[in-house]
Design a protein around this motif. Structure first.
Motif, PDB file in Angstrom:
ATOM      1  N   THR A  14       3.954 -14.203  10.161  1.00  0.00           N
ATOM      2  CA  THR A  14       3.662 -13.041   9.327  1.00  0.00           C
ATOM      3  C   THR A  14       2.185 -12.689   9.448  1.00  0.00           C
ATOM      4  O   THR A  14       1.313 -13.507   9.130  1.00  0.00           O
ATOM      5  N   LEU A  15       1.919 -11.485   9.934  1.00  0.00           N
ATOM      6  CA  LEU A  15       0.550 -10.971   9.997  1.00  0.00           C
ATOM      7  C   LEU A  15       0.285 -10.151   8.741  1.00  0.00           C
ATOM      8  O   LEU A  15       1.125  -9.334   8.335  1.00  0.00           O
ATOM      9  N   THR A  16      -0.873 -10.373   8.133  1.00  0.00           N
ATOM     10  CA  THR A  16      -1.216  -9.707   6.876  1.00  0.00           C
ATOM     11  C   THR A  16      -2.557  -9.010   7.002  1.00  0.00           C
ATOM     12  O   THR A  16      -3.556  -9.625   7.378  1.00  0.00           O
ATOM     13  N   ALA A  17      -2.581  -7.725   6.698  1.00  0.00           N
ATOM     14  CA  ALA A  17      -3.824  -6.943   6.675  1.00  0.00           C
ATOM     15  C   ALA A  17      -4.135  -6.565   5.234  1.00  0.00           C
ATOM     16  O   ALA A  17      -3.249  -6.130   4.490  1.00  0.00           O
ATOM     17  N   VAL A  18      -5.400  -6.755   4.841  1.00  0.00           N
ATOM     18  CA  VAL A  18      -5.871  -6.362   3.512  1.00  0.00           C
ATOM     19  C   VAL A  18      -6.756  -5.138   3.668  1.00  0.00           C
ATOM     20  O   VAL A  18      -7.734  -5.158   4.424  1.00  0.00           O
ATOM     21  N   VAL A  19      -6.409  -4.062   2.970  1.00  0.00           N
ATOM     22  CA  VAL A  19      -7.108  -2.784   3.111  1.00  0.00           C
ATOM     23  C   VAL A  19      -7.822  -2.454   1.796  1.00  0.00           C
ATOM     24  O   VAL A  19      -7.231  -2.536   0.712  1.00  0.00           O
ATOM     25  N   LEU A  20      -9.094  -2.066   1.921  1.00  0.00           N
ATOM     26  CA  LEU A  20      -9.900  -1.673   0.768  1.00  0.00           C
ATOM     27  C   LEU A  20     -10.339  -0.219   0.928  1.00  0.00           C
ATOM     28  O   LEU A  20     -10.514   0.271   2.047  1.00  0.00           O
ATOM     29  N   VAL A  62      -1.468   3.011   1.940  1.00  0.00           N
ATOM     30  CA  VAL A  62      -2.147   3.341   3.197  1.00  0.00           C
ATOM     31  C   VAL A  62      -1.304   2.843   4.369  1.00  0.00           C
ATOM     32  O   VAL A  62      -0.807   1.712   4.359  1.00  0.00           O
ATOM     33  N   THR A  63      -1.157   3.670   5.376  1.00  0.00           N
ATOM     34  CA  THR A  63      -0.396   3.285   6.562  1.00  0.00           C
ATOM     35  C   THR A  63      -1.268   2.465   7.498  1.00  0.00           C
ATOM     36  O   THR A  63      -2.349   2.905   7.900  1.00  0.00           O
ATOM     37  N   VAL A  64      -0.784   1.278   7.836  1.00  0.00           N
ATOM     38  CA  VAL A  64      -1.465   0.398   8.784  1.00  0.00           C
ATOM     39  C   VAL A  64      -0.691   0.439  10.092  1.00  0.00           C
ATOM     40  O   VAL A  64       0.531   0.285  10.110  1.00  0.00           O
ATOM     41  N   THR A  65      -1.397   0.667  11.188  1.00  0.00           N
ATOM     42  CA  THR A  65      -0.775   0.750  12.513  1.00  0.00           C
ATOM     43  C   THR A  65      -1.051  -0.535  13.282  1.00  0.00           C
ATOM     44  O   THR A  65      -2.183  -1.016  13.322  1.00  0.00           O
ATOM     45  N   TRP A  66       0.010  -1.062  13.898  1.00  0.00           N
ATOM     46  CA  TRP A  66      -0.079  -2.302  14.690  1.00  0.00           C
ATOM     47  C   TRP A  66       0.342  -1.956  16.119  1.00  0.00           C
ATOM     48  O   TRP A  66       1.465  -1.513  16.341  1.00  0.00           O
ATOM     49  N   VAL A  67      -0.547  -2.177  17.086  1.00  0.00           N
ATOM     50  CA  VAL A  67      -0.269  -1.832  18.477  1.00  0.00           C
ATOM     51  C   VAL A  67      -0.445  -3.067  19.349  1.00  0.00           C
ATOM     52  O   VAL A  67      -1.522  -3.683  19.363  1.00  0.00           O
ATOM     53  N   THR A  68       0.610  -3.442  20.078  1.00  0.00           N
ATOM     54  CA  THR A  68       0.502  -4.593  20.980  1.00  0.00           C
ATOM     55  C   THR A  68      -0.380  -4.222  22.172  1.00  0.00           C
ATOM     56  O   THR A  68      -0.218  -3.159  22.777  1.00  0.00           O
ATOM     57  N   SER A  72       3.889   0.439  19.354  1.00  0.00           N
ATOM     58  CA  SER A  72       3.282   0.673  18.048  1.00  0.00           C
ATOM     59  C   SER A  72       4.316   0.588  16.936  1.00  0.00           C
ATOM     60  O   SER A  72       5.466   1.019  17.095  1.00  0.00           O
ATOM     61  N   THR A  73       3.905   0.020  15.806  1.00  0.00           N
ATOM     62  CA  THR A  73       4.721   0.023  14.597  1.00  0.00           C
ATOM     63  C   THR A  73       3.784   0.170  13.408  1.00  0.00           C
ATOM     64  O   THR A  73       2.567  -0.011  13.542  1.00  0.00           O
ATOM     65  N   THR A  74       4.333   0.503  12.265  1.00  0.00           N
ATOM     66  CA  THR A  74       3.497   0.719  11.080  1.00  0.00           C
ATOM     67  C   THR A  74       4.075  -0.008   9.872  1.00  0.00           C
ATOM     68  O   THR A  74       5.271  -0.322   9.821  1.00  0.00           O
ATOM     69  N   SER A  75       3.209  -0.259   8.900  1.00  0.00           N
ATOM     70  CA  SER A  75       3.624  -0.742   7.586  1.00  0.00           C
ATOM     71  C   SER A  75       2.676  -0.139   6.560  1.00  0.00           C
ATOM     72  O   SER A  75       1.600   0.357   6.914  1.00  0.00           O
ATOM     73  N   VAL A  76       3.069  -0.175   5.310  1.00  0.00           N
ATOM     74  CA  VAL A  76       2.317   0.504   4.248  1.00  0.00           C
ATOM     75  C   VAL A  76       1.817  -0.519   3.237  1.00  0.00           C
ATOM     76  O   VAL A  76       2.555  -1.439   2.858  1.00  0.00           O
ATOM     77  N   THR A  77       0.579  -0.354   2.779  1.00  0.00           N
ATOM     78  CA  THR A  77       0.009  -1.304   1.818  1.00  0.00           C
ATOM     79  C   THR A  77       0.662  -1.166   0.454  1.00  0.00           C
ATOM     80  O   THR A  77       1.030  -0.071   0.022  1.00  0.00           O
ATOM     81  N   GLY A 102      -3.142  -3.688  -1.889  1.00  0.00           N
ATOM     82  CA  GLY A 102      -3.798  -3.330  -0.640  1.00  0.00           C
ATOM     83  C   GLY A 102      -3.343  -4.145   0.554  1.00  0.00           C
ATOM     84  O   GLY A 102      -4.034  -4.189   1.575  1.00  0.00           O
ATOM     85  N   VAL A 103      -2.179  -4.758   0.461  1.00  0.00           N
ATOM     86  CA  VAL A 103      -1.690  -5.666   1.499  1.00  0.00           C
ATOM     87  C   VAL A 103      -0.546  -5.031   2.275  1.00  0.00           C
ATOM     88  O   VAL A 103       0.405  -4.509   1.678  1.00  0.00           O
TER      89      VAL A 103
END
Length: 331
Positions: free
Chosen positions: A27-33, A43-49, A55-60, A64-65
């Motif tokens: 599980t990869l986790t991004a914290v957005v401020l 907030v939409t977070v974009t993940w690109v290999t 590309s895929t996206t997830s929303v905080t 903010g996670v």
């Protein structure tokens, strides 16, 4: 919800676990401020290999996670560029590792039972990486003590570089030997960018030092841009240490580590047993200065520094958070 005018940034990206068996999940986790430092929800977070630009996206969420679940059926390293607000120029990297069971594990000689008690910690704690068939000159190996600290080296001669002994007691931050359970592993990248990840070796520290509580060292020359440049290094690199309750006759031991642009460690400098004097209290800090001859040339590199403190009243030894700074003594 974040507003159109808000500036959102990713403050951290982590992986859990740091390495997994093929077929398991990372599980990869991004914290957005947002621009006030508060968690940014919605907030939409974009993940690109990086390998194939998928590309895929997830929303905080409200904290903010944003997370991404990654799976692989075979040993590999999957690296993602992670960014927000469709701004790929601010991307951070995230890695999902899937280990190869045939790659030798690391081990700690005085913790072969999986535990480092107070007697083990009092000895020198070392990590050993045994020789393996794939090792070649110019390949790069990175060892992790969980997510606390890493050591990167470039292989010169496999016949003499291995077995590789890493001195954790003297060259890793004290936080590595605070009480807790840690996963130890390494990642190996050859000159063709093929990757091997070792299975993790788990060790529990039960007789360790106190966790870091003191403020990180500061680098006043880098206050404006986060970098120490050639002119500043030629004048002497300044490192300031200040912590709550600093007292005359406290003893400070400072460690400085320098890395090149590939984060390969090129130097470790240990400045032992500085005694705090009244002038330091009047200044509000202890100043250490690294002279030019103490700092090897480096371009687009970085450095970390931390310290331990033995109180004048003979209380428990305390340690600091690790401070980081960019270093370029050539440009």
């Amino acid at each position: 919800m974040s507003t159109v005018n808000a500036t959102n940034t990713i403050s951290s990206v982590t992986a859990e676990p740091l390495s997994a068996a093929p077929g398991d999940e990372v599980t990869l986790t991004a914290v957005v401020l947002d621009d006030t430092g508060a968690p940014a929800a919605g907030v939409t977070v974009t993940w690109v290999t990086l390998s194939d630009q998928k590309s895929t996206t997830s929303v905080t969420d409200d904290s903010g996670v944003a997370t991404l679940s990654v799976e692989s059926d075979s040993p590999e390293l999957i690296t993602y560029a992670v960014y927000v607000d469709d701004d790929s120029s601010t991307a951070m990297l995230a890695e999902a590792r899937f280990y190869d069971e045939n790659t030798p594990r690391v081990f700690v000689p005085n913790g072969m039972d999986g535990e480092l008690d107070q007697y083990d910690v009092a000895e020198k704690v070392q990590v050993i990486i045994e020789p393996f068939d794939e090792a070649r000159a110019e390949d790069v190996l990175t060892f992790w003590w969980d997510d606390i600290h890493s050591y990167t080296m470039q292989v010169v001669d496999p016949a003499t570089d291995f077995p590789l002994t890493i001195d954790v007691s003297n060259t890793f931050p004290p936080a590595c030997l605070a009480n807790g359970t840690y996963e130890l592993f390494y990642q190996y990248i050859d000159t063709r960018k093929n990757v091997l990840v070792s299975p993790p070796w788990t060790v529990s520290v039960t007789g360790g030092v106190l966790p870091p509580t003191l403020a990180a060292p500061e680098f006043p020359q880098a206050a404006d841009d986060g970098w120490i440049n050639k002119r500043e290094a030629d004048e002497g690199i300044q490192i300031h240490v200040n912590y709550t309750g600093m007292a005359v006759n406290d003893q400070i031991d400072l460690t400085w580590q320098l890395y090149d642009e590939k984060h390969i460690q090129i130097d470790t400098l240990i400045i032992p047993s500085y005694t705090v004097v009244q002038g330091d209290l009047d200044n509000g800090y202890v100043e250490f200065i690294l002279t030019p001859d103490q700092v090897p040339p480096v371009q687009s590199g970085s450095a970390q520094a931390w310290y331990t403190m033995t109180p004048a009243n003979h209380g428990d030894v305390q340690s600091s958070i690790v401070g980081e700074v960019g270093v370029d003594t050539i440009a």
